[in-house]
Design a protein around this motif. Structure first.
Motif, short mmCIF file in Angstrom:
data_model
loop_
_atom_site.label_atom_id
_atom_site.label_comp_id
_atom_site.label_asym_id
_atom_site.label_seq_id
_atom_site.Cartn_x
_atom_site.Cartn_y
_atom_site.Cartn_z
N PHE A 135 0.84 -1.19 0.00
CA PHE A 135 0.00 0.00 0.00
C PHE A 135 0.88 1.25 0.00
N GLY A 136 0.50 2.24 -0.81
CA GLY A 136 1.10 3.57 -0.73
C GLY A 136 0.29 4.43 0.23
N ILE A 137 0.96 5.04 1.21
CA ILE A 137 0.29 5.82 2.25
C ILE A 137 0.79 7.26 2.22
N GLU A 138 -0.13 8.21 2.27
CA GLU A 138 0.25 9.61 2.52
C GLU A 138 -0.96 10.33 3.11
N GLY A 139 -0.67 11.37 3.90
CA GLY A 139 -1.75 12.12 4.50
C GLY A 139 -1.46 12.58 5.90
N ASP A 140 -2.52 12.94 6.63
CA ASP A 140 -2.39 13.59 7.93
C ASP A 140 -1.89 12.67 9.04
N ASP A 141 -2.30 11.43 9.03
CA ASP A 141 -1.98 10.53 10.13
C ASP A 141 -1.47 9.21 9.56
N GLN A 142 -0.22 9.20 9.14
CA GLN A 142 0.33 8.04 8.46
C GLN A 142 0.52 6.86 9.41
N GLU A 143 0.75 7.13 10.68
CA GLU A 143 0.86 6.04 11.66
C GLU A 143 -0.47 5.29 11.78
N PHE A 144 -1.56 6.06 11.79
CA PHE A 144 -2.89 5.44 11.81
C PHE A 144 -3.09 4.62 10.54
N GLY A 145 -2.69 5.18 9.40
CA GLY A 145 -2.80 4.47 8.13
C GLY A 145 -2.02 3.19 8.12
N GLU A 146 -0.81 3.22 8.68
CA GLU A 146 0.00 2.00 8.79
C GLU A 146 -0.74 0.92 9.55
N GLY A 147 -1.39 1.32 10.64
CA GLY A 147 -2.13 0.34 11.44
C GLY A 147 -3.26 -0.30 10.64
N ILE A 148 -3.98 0.50 9.87
CA ILE A 148 -5.06 -0.04 9.04
C ILE A 148 -4.51 -1.02 8.02
N VAL A 149 -3.43 -0.63 7.36
CA VAL A 149 -2.83 -1.51 6.34
C VAL A 149 -2.39 -2.83 6.96
N LYS A 150 -1.78 -2.77 8.14
CA LYS A 150 -1.33 -4.00 8.79
C LYS A 150 -2.52 -4.86 9.22
N ASP A 151 -3.61 -4.21 9.65
CA ASP A 151 -4.82 -4.97 9.99
C ASP A 151 -5.38 -5.69 8.76
N LEU A 152 -5.16 -5.12 7.59
CA LEU A 152 -5.60 -5.75 6.34
C LEU A 152 -4.64 -6.85 5.87
N GLY A 153 -3.52 -6.97 6.58
CA GLY A 153 -2.50 -7.93 6.16
C GLY A 153 -1.58 -7.39 5.09
N GLY A 154 -1.65 -6.05 4.87
CA GLY A 154 -0.85 -5.43 3.82
C GLY A 154 0.51 -4.96 4.30
N ILE A 155 1.27 -4.40 3.35
CA ILE A 155 2.63 -3.92 3.61
C ILE A 155 2.65 -2.42 3.30
N PRO A 156 2.86 -1.56 4.31
CA PRO A 156 2.75 -0.10 4.10
C PRO A 156 4.04 0.53 3.57
N HIS A 157 3.89 1.53 2.71
CA HIS A 157 5.00 2.33 2.20
C HIS A 157 4.58 3.79 2.22
N HIS A 158 5.43 4.66 2.75
CA HIS A 158 5.12 6.08 2.79
C HIS A 158 5.60 6.74 1.50
N ILE A 159 4.74 7.52 0.89
CA ILE A 159 5.08 8.19 -0.37
C ILE A 159 4.93 9.69 -0.21
N LEU A 160 5.58 10.44 -1.10
CA LEU A 160 5.52 11.90 -1.07
C LEU A 160 4.26 12.36 -1.79
N ALA A 161 3.44 13.12 -1.11
CA ALA A 161 2.19 13.59 -1.71
C ALA A 161 2.46 14.42 -2.96
N SER A 162 3.55 15.22 -2.93
CA SER A 162 3.85 16.10 -4.06
C SER A 162 4.25 15.33 -5.31
N GLN A 163 4.70 14.07 -5.13
CA GLN A 163 5.15 13.26 -6.26
C GLN A 163 4.25 12.04 -6.49
N LYS A 164 3.02 12.13 -6.01
CA LYS A 164 2.14 10.96 -6.10
C LYS A 164 1.83 10.58 -7.54
#
Length: 288
Positions: A135-164
């Motif tokens: 999963f590509g994650i960006e936004g206000d609360d990326q730690e929260f997003g990481e938790g959701i992705v892990k609950d889904l069994g996914g693998i989180p990656h932080h991306i730059l919003a400006s280069q999305k």
């Protein structure tokens, strides 16, 4: 988390099912399509709620509509008078930044984007492959997003919003343009007398083998073929017999292959001979 789904397509349905299995609670779904709601209920029976009901009760709202509807949904949500404090609005678009959801700065909502880097052909397929999906994650609360992705069994990656857009372009090249490359190869096989489904059937094992090599040895070591070997004579033969409309595409790909070939040789402590390199560059830059 109590969450709501807005847009009951393949992604929204699969996310709701997997999040419920992880212990979160889907309080309801909102969709304009009766058929999509009925399909959603085949996997998870939930009440069809208004946006007012969802926005006043949910901790998080997943906006899983088509990309061109995401901003419109956020605008509708922003007009609601009873938005739950600290609510998180999440969209799953690979091309749009999370701030497309930020309609009003005075709202206390958090805006987040969680993009599954996968092609889902059906709900069943999505449910099967969500675990292990990147999963590509960006936004206000990326730690929260990481938790959701892990609950889904996914693998989180932080991306730059400006280069999305470039992140999304990379995904398009890897997925959509792989199909285009297969089409190009089938077209060349047809010129050689192997046509249609027979051509594709004969090429797929080769493509699977290349993907296996990429998994095993990575880039640039997985590169094989005449450019990697420095075999300019073979490349010349390709170009001499190739339909003119395909030459420029082949050359562009070949120049990228030459760049990878140089990196591969460098990792092995080798280099192209000056003659090999010049011949390949000449053939791949201009061919008359």
């Amino acid at each position: 988390m109590k969450f709501g789904i807005i847009g009951a397509g393949i992604v929204g349905t699969a996310l709701a099912v997997r999040l419920e299995e992880a212990g979160h609670e889907c309080i309801g779904v909102h969709t304009r399509s009766r058929l999509s709601y009925e399909r959603f209920c085949q996997y998870l029976v939930k009440e069809h709620l208004t946006l007012d009901a969802l926005v006043s009760s949910a901790d998080g709202l997943f906006i899983t509509t088509q990309d061109d509807m995401i901003r419109e949904v956020a605008e509708s949500l922003s007009l609601k008078p009873l938005i739950k404090p600290a609510q998180v609005w999440i969209h799953c678009s690979g091309s749009l930044p999370s701030n497309v959801l930020r309609i009003r700065n005075d709202l206390s909502v958090r805006c987040l984007s969680l993009h599954p880097l996968q092609a889902f052909a059906s709900v069943e397929k999505a449910l099967a492959i969500l675990p292990g999906t990147h999963f590509g994650i960006e936004g206000d609360d990326q730690e929260f997003g990481e938790g959701i992705v892990k609950d889904l069994g996914g693998i989180p990656h932080h991306i730059l919003a400006s280069q999305k857009s470039l992140y999304h372009a990379g995904a398009v090249v890897a997925s959509n343009y792989l199909v285009v490359l297969a089409s190009l190869a089938v077209e060349l096989f047809a010129e050689a007398g192997i046509e249609g489904t027979e051509a594709l059937a004969s090429l797929l094992p080769l493509m699977r083998g290349t993907l296996y090599n990429l998994e095993q040895v990575g880039l640039p070591q997985a590169l094989t073929g005449p450019v990697a070997r420095g075999d300019a004579q073979v490349v010349r033969g390709h170009l001499e017999h190739m339909p003119s409309k395909l030459i420029e595409i082949y050359q562009g790909l070949g120049l990228k292959a030459l760049e990878l070939g140089q990196n591969k040789k460098a990792q092995q402590g080798l280099i192209y001979s000056p003659e090999e390199l010049n011949r390949l560059k000449s053939l791949l830059s201009k061919f008359i």
